[in-house]
Structure formats: C-alpha cells, structure tokens
Design an enzyme around this catalytic site. Structure first.
Site, mmCIF file in Angstrom:
data_model
loop_
_atom_site.group_PDB
_atom_site.id
_atom_site.type_symbol
_atom_site.label_atom_id
_atom_site.label_comp_id
_atom_site.label_asym_id
_atom_site.label_seq_id
_atom_site.Cartn_x
_atom_site.Cartn_y
_atom_site.Cartn_z
ATOM 1 N N ASP A 143 -4.420 -5.395 14.469
ATOM 2 C CA ASP A 143 -4.051 -6.110 13.248
ATOM 3 C C ASP A 143 -5.247 -6.359 12.344
ATOM 4 O O ASP A 143 -5.101 -6.444 11.127
ATOM 5 C CB ASP A 143 -3.394 -7.451 13.600
ATOM 6 C CG ASP A 143 -1.883 -7.322 13.759
ATOM 7 O OD1 ASP A 143 -1.254 -6.686 12.890
ATOM 8 O OD2 ASP A 143 -1.342 -7.835 14.742
ATOM 9 N N HIS A 199 10.980 1.855 -4.920
ATOM 10 C CA HIS A 199 11.694 2.624 -5.945
ATOM 11 C C HIS A 199 10.683 3.210 -6.925
ATOM 12 O O HIS A 199 9.792 2.498 -7.409
ATOM 13 C CB HIS A 199 12.684 1.732 -6.695
ATOM 14 C CG HIS A 199 13.837 1.275 -5.860
ATOM 15 N ND1 HIS A 199 14.845 2.129 -5.453
ATOM 16 C CD2 HIS A 199 14.144 0.056 -5.341
ATOM 17 C CE1 HIS A 199 15.722 1.452 -4.730
ATOM 18 N NE2 HIS A 199 15.319 0.193 -4.640
ATOM 19 N N CYS A 215 11.702 8.039 -4.588
ATOM 20 C CA CYS A 215 12.256 9.114 -5.413
ATOM 21 C C CYS A 215 11.137 9.800 -6.187
ATOM 22 O O CYS A 215 10.237 9.131 -6.712
ATOM 23 C CB CYS A 215 13.306 8.550 -6.371
ATOM 24 S SG CYS A 215 14.740 7.825 -5.562
#
Length: 383
Positions: A67, A152, A194
């Site tokens: 971590d 997105h 996308c």
C-alpha cells in the site's frame, strides 16, 4: 606494483563485475514498483468503474506491491452508498463471492479530492509540503510505474466526476515532466474508457507502453449485469484482464504479449489497442510482474561462503545466538479479541417493552368501542 595499488585495482575489478552481473540480473533495470489507480466517476450507476479500480488494486497487492507504493484514487464510495444492499462491500462478479473492497483498502484520494489538478500533481510531484506521504508518488529513475484509469471518456479526453476533463495532450505533457524529472524507469499506461486509444496518441516520452480498451470511434462496454442492485458490476476489458491476472503469480514468466491477447473483439465487442513504439524493450521480454508485481530478486546458493576477516568471531557469535534460541521458549502470539466471531454472532434478544404511548392508546381505543356500542346512558354502571 605496490600492495595498495593491487588492492585498489582488485576492488575495482570486483565492482565492475558485480555491476555487470547486477545489470544482467535486473533485466528490466528497475529496483522498485509503483501503481497509480484512478477511478474518475461518481454516482451509483458508475458502480462498475469503482469495481474496476478496486479489482486492479487487489491484483497488484496480491502480486506484491504494498500500500505504501500504491496511490488509490476513488471518486465515489460505493461501499457506503445508501443504495448498496450489502454495505461495506464492492463485488466484481455477479456470484457475489469476491469482495474487492476487502478489509484493508487504503484510499488515498476520495470523493472531491479526485480532480485533474490533484492527479497531475501526483504524477509530477508538484504537491504542497504538507501533503502526507501516503498521497505522494515517491518514485525515482529506477521505478516501474503502472497507471490505470477508468471512467467516461471520448475522443482525446477523460471526464473527472462529470465536471472537468483531462486531455490526451495534458496527460502526455505530464509524462514528459516525469521523464525529465527522472521519476520513472518504465511506465505502463492502461485505460478502460470509450475511445480509449485516443488518450495515448499524443505520448512522446520514452519507455512508455500503453493499452486501451477501445479504438477511436468505439465504445467500451460494460459486463456482468446484476438485477439485484440494478447496475453492471464491471467493464468487459478490465474483467478479462483481471481474469488473466488471477493466473499470474510472483514467479510467473508470462510476458506483455500475452496481456495484449486477453480480450479479443469477440469478447470485448470493442477493439482493444496498444502502443509499444516508445518502449525500448521488446514486449515479449517484458514480464507481467515487471509492472503488476514488486521486485523480489533473490539468488539462492547451496555453496558455503567463507569470510576471510573476522570469520572466527562471527562463527562464535552465531553459535552463541543459536544456543540462546534453543534455551528460549518459543514465541507465541497473544490471544487477541475474536473480531470475526463478534461480527458474525447473532444479536442478543432484548426484553420486549411496549412503545411509549401504547397503553394510553389502547385505553382510548377501548373507551371508543364502549361508547359506540353502549352509549353514554350506560356510563353509570362504570362509576
């Protein structure tokens, strides 16, 4: 030749030999690994983007990156979302068996801290002095860095929380700053969005390998719909990448060419892409663990090593330590609180008490029924 000169030349030869052996031993040239994992989406319907990032987080931790060398950025907390039917969990498969949120997730940037500015500051190291160590990318010129992003996007940009975007030019310039400031040895960039291939078109810095879930003009599709929570659990590309990573262990010899083939168009529907022209090594010689794992270079030898100076002293001290260990009682862990049993045990039954006003309401109901049945003329029989 004097004895001093001979000693110096001998040490020099030994240094050169060990350096050459080290270069051959560390084939990738790196000595440490880092990972920057970014989910840029908010809101419940983007559950899959958080699951994508947490799944990659789980994989790199399983393969050895601690971590302290992972910068995790999550734009939303799906585990604590009121719509989550199973609080404190995030699942990446519809069988609901693997909780990728786990018990030891360390989120470094969360909610509105996940911004384009903070992301670029992490990469370039231009952060305020007050920033804690856990929020810093403390890499150097011997670091191999994995950067994973999901959210997105469109042609040449990736949205952050539906309020701002990072462009492919800004990302390329940030990587160039990293190279100029000697902040990485090799860099692997993976993006699931996308038109993801448009994000690595403008890269121009050396030693960068890039992968994307879709080509320009294509959408990156979701996977694993779950009617119980009403959303998809993962994206197709990341799902098959993680399915591939589950077969990898720290000693695997699987190379990057195998990673390029994990999600063909028949599975992803979109066309995954990759770019290797900036990378100096052949992908077939680049191990998956060069980026998804930590450096564990160990040489095992069965030969006895004799130390010339002070060997007798060290041998006697070793025997003394060995005798002390034999005399000492074996160490035992202290009995700790059984947290798992406490969490899963059934709650203790409480004594039932009528709620406040219950008795008063019951008497009022009895009086109303009495009046409706007998009327006021029968009140004299009560008093």
């Amino acid at each position: 030749i004097s004895s001093n000169a001979l000693s110096v030349s001998t040490e020099t030869v030994i240094c050169f030999l060990s350096f050459d052996q080290a270069e051959q031993f560390f084939r990738s040239g790196h000595t440490n690994n880092w990972a920057v994992l970014v989910c840029t989406s908010r809101f419940w319907f983007n559950y899959r983007h958080v699951a994508n990032t947490l799944s990659v987080y789980r994989s790199v931790k399983r393969l050895g990156i601690p971590d302290s060398h992972i910068v995790l950025m999550l734009a939303d907390d799906m585990a604590c979302n009121p719509r989550n039917p199973k609080p404190a969990t995030v699942f990446s498969h519809k069988n609901m068996e693997l909780n990728v949120y786990g018990d030891d997730v360390e989120v470094d940037y969360r909610s509105y801290e996940v911004t384009v500015e903070n992301f670029l500051r992490v990469l370039t190291g231009r952060i305020p002095p007050s920033t804690p160590r856990s929020k810093r990318l403390l890499s150097d010129d011997r670091s191999n860095i994995l950067i994973y992003m999901t959210g997105h996007g469109g042609n040449g940009f990736l949205k952050f929380q539906d309020s701002e975007e990072i462009t492919n030019i800004e990302l390329a310039d940030a990587f160039e700053q990293m190279w100029q400031k000697r902040r990485y040895n090799e860099l692997l960039f993976i993006i699931d969005t996308c038109q993801g291939a448009s994000m690595y078109e403008r890269f121009y810095s050396p030693n960068i390998m890039a992968l994307a879930s879709s080509q320009v003009g294509e959408d990156s599709l979701s996977h694993q719909p779950d009617p119980a929570i009403g959303v998809h659990l993962m994206d197709r590309y990341t799902f098959y990448v993680l399915e591939f990573l589950e077969e990898i262990n720290p000693a695997s010899q699987t190379n990057m060419n195998d990673l390029f083939q994990v999600c063909p168009k028949s599975l992803c529907v979109s066309t995954p892409g990759h770019r290797t022209d900036l990378f100096q090594r052949d992908p077939k010689n680049v191990l998956i663990t060069d980026f998804f794992g930590s450096v564990r270079k160990v040489e095992i030898t069965t030969e006895t090593i004799n130390l010339q100076q002070g060997s007798e002293i060290m041998e006697s001290s070793y025997k003394e330590d060995q005798m002390d260990e034999e005399l000492m009682e074996p160490l035992k862990y202290a009995e700790q609180l059984p947290v798992a049993q406490i969490i899963h045990q059934k709650p203790k039954l409480k004594d039932w008490h009528p709620p406040g006003g219950f008795i008063l309401g019951l008497w009022a109901l009895i009086i109303m029924v009495f009046f409706k049945t007998y009327g006021i003329k029968h009140m004299k029989f009560i008093f």
